[in-house]
Write a protein that holds these residues in place. Structure first.
Motif, mmCIF file in Angstrom:
data_model
loop_
_atom_site.group_PDB
_atom_site.id
_atom_site.type_symbol
_atom_site.label_atom_id
_atom_site.label_comp_id
_atom_site.label_asym_id
_atom_site.label_seq_id
_atom_site.Cartn_x
_atom_site.Cartn_y
_atom_site.Cartn_z
ATOM 1 N N LEU A 65 0.802 -1.228 0.000
ATOM 2 C CA LEU A 65 0.000 0.000 0.000
ATOM 3 C C LEU A 65 0.836 1.279 0.000
ATOM 4 C CD1 LEU A 65 -2.841 -0.968 2.508
ATOM 5 C CD2 LEU A 65 -2.862 -1.084 -0.001
ATOM 6 N N SER A 66 2.131 1.162 0.196
ATOM 7 C CA SER A 66 2.981 2.346 0.280
ATOM 8 C C SER A 66 3.164 3.010 -1.085
ATOM 9 C CB SER A 66 4.350 1.970 0.850
ATOM 10 O OG SER A 66 5.118 1.299 -0.130
ATOM 11 N N ASP A 67 3.684 4.223 -1.033
ATOM 12 C CA ASP A 67 4.005 4.954 -2.256
ATOM 13 C C ASP A 67 5.441 4.717 -2.709
ATOM 14 O OD1 ASP A 67 1.481 6.099 -2.388
ATOM 15 O OD2 ASP A 67 2.071 7.805 -1.132
ATOM 16 N N GLN A 68 6.170 3.926 -1.965
ATOM 17 C CA GLN A 68 7.574 3.700 -2.318
ATOM 18 C C GLN A 68 7.688 2.943 -3.635
ATOM 19 O OE1 GLN A 68 8.416 1.664 1.392
ATOM 20 N NE2 GLN A 68 8.753 -0.276 0.329
ATOM 21 N N MET A 69 8.766 3.188 -4.337
ATOM 22 C CA MET A 69 9.001 2.528 -5.622
ATOM 23 C C MET A 69 9.374 1.060 -5.438
ATOM 24 S SD MET A 69 8.341 4.721 -7.932
ATOM 25 C CE MET A 69 9.070 3.983 -9.380
ATOM 26 N N ASP A 70 10.183 0.781 -4.432
ATOM 27 C CA ASP A 70 10.627 -0.589 -4.178
ATOM 28 C C ASP A 70 9.573 -1.311 -3.354
ATOM 29 O OD1 ASP A 70 11.946 -2.959 -3.693
ATOM 30 O OD2 ASP A 70 13.493 -2.071 -2.419
ATOM 31 N N LYS A 71 8.891 -2.264 -3.947
ATOM 32 C CA LYS A 71 7.833 -3.016 -3.279
ATOM 33 C C LYS A 71 8.302 -4.428 -2.887
ATOM 34 C CE LYS A 71 4.439 0.011 -4.078
ATOM 35 N NZ LYS A 71 3.287 0.355 -3.313
ATOM 36 N N GLN A 72 9.618 -4.584 -2.802
ATOM 37 C CA GLN A 72 10.215 -5.876 -2.465
ATOM 38 C C GLN A 72 9.953 -6.213 -0.991
ATOM 39 O OE1 GLN A 72 12.112 -7.742 -4.790
ATOM 40 N NE2 GLN A 72 12.215 -9.381 -3.296
ATOM 41 N N PHE A 73 9.439 -7.415 -0.727
ATOM 42 C CA PHE A 73 9.237 -7.875 0.641
ATOM 43 C C PHE A 73 10.567 -8.339 1.221
ATOM 44 C CE2 PHE A 73 4.757 -9.736 -0.465
ATOM 45 C CZ PHE A 73 4.254 -8.459 -0.618
ATOM 46 N N VAL A 74 10.718 -8.160 2.511
ATOM 47 C CA VAL A 74 11.833 -8.744 3.237
ATOM 48 C C VAL A 74 11.558 -10.239 3.365
ATOM 49 C CG1 VAL A 74 13.033 -8.766 5.469
ATOM 50 C CG2 VAL A 74 12.212 -6.602 4.504
ATOM 51 N N ALA A 75 12.574 -11.062 3.206
ATOM 52 C CA ALA A 75 12.401 -12.517 3.343
ATOM 53 C C ALA A 75 11.910 -12.840 4.749
ATOM 54 C CB ALA A 75 13.704 -13.230 3.046
ATOM 55 N N PHE A 76 11.028 -13.811 4.854
ATOM 56 C CA PHE A 76 10.440 -14.222 6.128
ATOM 57 C C PHE A 76 11.213 -15.422 6.672
ATOM 58 C CE2 PHE A 76 7.302 -16.814 8.500
ATOM 59 C CZ PHE A 76 6.962 -15.900 9.483
ATOM 60 N N ASP A 77 11.633 -15.326 7.916
ATOM 61 C CA ASP A 77 12.340 -16.425 8.580
ATOM 62 C C ASP A 77 11.310 -17.385 9.159
ATOM 63 O OD1 ASP A 77 13.850 -18.152 10.129
ATOM 64 O OD2 ASP A 77 14.899 -16.564 11.217
ATOM 65 N N ARG A 78 11.094 -18.493 8.478
ATOM 66 C CA ARG A 78 10.076 -19.465 8.891
ATOM 67 C C ARG A 78 10.459 -20.245 10.150
ATOM 68 N NH1 ARG A 78 10.047 -23.271 4.987
ATOM 69 N NH2 ARG A 78 8.258 -24.264 5.943
ATOM 70 N N PHE A 79 11.658 -20.032 10.653
ATOM 71 C CA PHE A 79 12.116 -20.790 11.815
ATOM 72 C C PHE A 79 12.513 -19.894 12.987
ATOM 73 C CE2 PHE A 79 12.982 -23.071 7.885
ATOM 74 C CZ PHE A 79 12.188 -24.194 8.085
ATOM 75 N N ALA A 80 12.177 -18.627 12.925
ATOM 76 C CA ALA A 80 12.555 -17.667 13.970
ATOM 77 C C ALA A 80 11.934 -18.012 15.320
ATOM 78 C CB ALA A 80 12.154 -16.253 13.551
ATOM 79 N N GLN A 81 10.837 -18.755 15.310
ATOM 80 C CA GLN A 81 10.156 -19.077 16.568
ATOM 81 C C GLN A 81 11.035 -19.865 17.528
ATOM 82 O OE1 GLN A 81 9.239 -20.346 13.623
ATOM 83 N NE2 GLN A 81 8.854 -22.535 13.780
ATOM 84 N N TYR A 82 11.978 -20.634 17.015
ATOM 85 C CA TYR A 82 12.821 -21.428 17.911
ATOM 86 C C TYR A 82 13.577 -20.532 18.881
ATOM 87 C CZ TYR A 82 11.842 -25.376 14.839
ATOM 88 O OH TYR A 82 11.210 -26.358 14.116
ATOM 89 N N GLU A 83 14.156 -19.481 18.379
ATOM 90 C CA GLU A 83 14.899 -18.551 19.235
ATOM 91 C C GLU A 83 13.947 -17.624 19.996
ATOM 92 O OE1 GLU A 83 18.022 -17.095 21.213
ATOM 93 O OE2 GLU A 83 18.128 -18.759 19.799
ATOM 94 N N ASN A 84 12.945 -17.121 19.311
ATOM 95 C CA ASN A 84 12.041 -16.134 19.914
ATOM 96 C C ASN A 84 11.179 -16.701 21.031
ATOM 97 O OD1 ASN A 84 13.050 -14.327 18.040
ATOM 98 N ND2 ASN A 84 11.308 -14.523 16.656
#
Length: 175
Positions: A65-84
């Motif tokens: 929804l932003s007005d920014q030109m770069d609409k690239q998503f940051v990669a999602f860490d599917r395993f971050a829950q182990y540490e978090n």
């Protein structure tokens, strides 16, 4: 069924209650067991839901929804829950998930003219261009997928105990 924001919210609103009903107050053998190496326990899945609430759905929606030109998503860490999730109880995770989901849905509902922007796009690091409707649809199906996963992991705790009824219990024969 075609994508419908209100119908999607019906599922997204219920997920915290479903998880609490399924898991809160159960003993560790139900909530901490998984299906083997490199699989998730119900505890892990709740941690994964939390990480998604913080870093996936709404941040990606905001990029679209932003007005920014770069609409690239940051990669999602599917395993971050182990540490978090280290050092937390399942009850703490369930409360945190409920709080984050309620806040994200409040923010989602407050976006003006969201229905008019469903074809807006962002760039997924693996899939390329995706629409807002696809992102929101995926959020719903992601919830349902992991609810089914939790049920399957829990059911498999009695896989050997059901004896001949296994032939009638598809949840035990898959995966």
């Amino acid at each position: 069924m075609n994508f419908d924001l209100n119908k999607s919210i019906q599922i997204l609103e219920r997920t915290p209650s479903v998880l609490e009903s399924m898991l809160d107050g159960l003993s560790d053998p139900w909530t901490m067991q998984n299906e083997g190496p490199e699989t998730w326990s119900p505890f892990d899945v709740v941690g994964h839901f939390i990480h998604g609430e913080k870093t996936d759905w709404m941040p990606r929606l905001q990029i679209i929804l932003s007005d920014q030109m770069d609409k690239q998503f940051v990669a999602f860490d599917r395993f971050a829950q182990y540490e978090n999730s280290k050092g937390k109880t399942l009850q703490q995770l369930l409360r945190e998930f409920r709080s984050l989901r309620e806040e994200n849905l409040r923010r989602l509902k407050a976006i003006p003219s969201l229905e008019d922007r469903l074809s807006d796009t962002g760039i997924h690091p693996e899939f390329g261009e995706v629409t807002l409707a696809q992102l929101l649809s995926t959020w719903v199906v992601h919830d349902l997928n992991h609810i089914a996963q939790i049920a399957r992991v829990m059911a498999k705790q009695y896989k050997e105990e059901v004896g001949p009824w296994i032939d009638y219990l598809g949840i035990l024969r898959k995966g």
